[in-house]
Design an enzyme around this catalytic site. Structure first.
Site, mmCIF file in Angstrom:
data_model
loop_
_atom_site.group_PDB
_atom_site.id
_atom_site.type_symbol
_atom_site.label_atom_id
_atom_site.label_comp_id
_atom_site.label_asym_id
_atom_site.label_seq_id
_atom_site.Cartn_x
_atom_site.Cartn_y
_atom_site.Cartn_z
ATOM 1 C CG HIS A 87 -1.858 1.197 1.236
ATOM 2 N ND1 HIS A 87 -2.968 1.280 2.022
ATOM 3 C CD2 HIS A 87 -1.825 2.385 0.571
ATOM 4 C CE1 HIS A 87 -3.583 2.444 1.836
ATOM 5 N NE2 HIS A 87 -2.900 3.131 0.972
ATOM 6 C CD GLU A 108 0.098 5.395 -1.026
ATOM 7 O OE1 GLU A 108 0.878 5.345 -0.069
ATOM 8 O OE2 GLU A 108 -1.134 5.551 -0.870
ATOM 9 C CG HIS A 164 2.194 8.584 2.382
ATOM 10 N ND1 HIS A 164 1.799 8.831 3.674
ATOM 11 C CD2 HIS A 164 1.094 8.081 1.752
ATOM 12 C CE1 HIS A 164 0.529 8.473 3.838
ATOM 13 N NE2 HIS A 164 0.073 8.022 2.682
#
Ligand code: AMP
Length: 235
Positions: free
Chosen positions: A60, A114, A118
């Protein structure tokens, strides 16, 4: 006097450069997900245009985090996800980091999300290629499905003791994982995501300074079956 002011300006400017380049998080969560649980919810899922994922845990994300449980996000809006920078990794990403979002797509949207949310918060340590490469390497370091199967915990729709799952991973890797559940249409808590903690270099597992919220709320959780794709031979 003028030269003193100039020196002071240079010192402040250098300090700012050092501070902005300093690593600004405490550790990473490396989060893997069981596709059978992702797909077994009301929101369901769509397989990537490149093919049905294998029956394996998939990545993930790799998430910079603080020791107090909070985390930075969207740290650099200037830094756009650029598939050309990770061209050599795309084939592996399709296998190990498949998107399950609808409508069906290649995965670029998920990887881009992502990176933006992040990855940009660990840019002082890992550039775009380094970030995705680090996550792919970490997946190889802990084969969660193998570990769980070796402990007699299989994705067969049965319910397993949460403690047994956690202990199996701790005994095989040396590190206690964070386990997150989700809920299926019948209200069953099921094994959804497994969190391992990683040092700020992005390459070594560490004991978690803080565990994520588990949302499991019961001692026994379901490990849903998932009919994965046959082993792939191409990219
Ligand atoms: P994050 O924003 O990184 O915390 O992740 C949450 C977001 O990722 C949510 O929008 C989820 O729907 C999405 N997400 C989680 N797993 C997947 C997956 N396997 N494929 C695509 N999107 C996902």
């Amino acid at each position: 006097m003028k030269s003193n002011v100039l020196i002071l300006h240079v010192l402040v400017a250098s300090l700012l450069v050092i501070l902005s380049a300093a690593q600004d998080f405490d550790f990473f969560y490396f989060v893997q997900q069981w596709p059978g649980s992702h797909c077994d919810t009301r929101r369901s899922c769509c397989y990537p245009t490149t093919g049905k994922p294998a029956a394996d845990f998939s990545i993930h994300g790799l998430w910079p985090n603080y020791n107090d449980g909070s985390y930075p996000s969207n740290c650099d809006f200037e830094s756009r996800f650029d598939p050309s920078e990770i061209e050599d990794l795309i084939c592996e990403m399709q296998t190990d980091w498949p998107t399950l979002a609808c409508p069906s797509n290649s995965g670029i949207k998920f990887w881009s999300h992502e990176w933006q949310k992040h990855g940009t918060c660990s840019e002082s340590v890992l550039d775009q290629h380094g970030y995705f490469q680090a996550a792919l390497n970490l997946k190889k370091q802990a084969n969660l499905l193998q570990i769980l199967m070796d402990a007699g915990t299989e994705p067969d729709d049965r319910f397993y003791n949460l403690n047994r799952i956690s202990t199996a991973i701790r005994e095989a890797t040396g590190y206690t994982p964070g386990i997150e559940c989700n809920v299926d249409e019948d209200g069953n808590r099921q094994l959804f995501q497994i969190y391992m903690c990683v040092d700020t270099s992005g390459s070594n597992f560490i004991q978690c300074p803080v565990l994520p919220r588990s949302r499991c709320s019961s001692r026994k959780i379901q490990f849903p079956s998932f009919e994965g794709e046959e082993e792939r031979t191409d990219g």
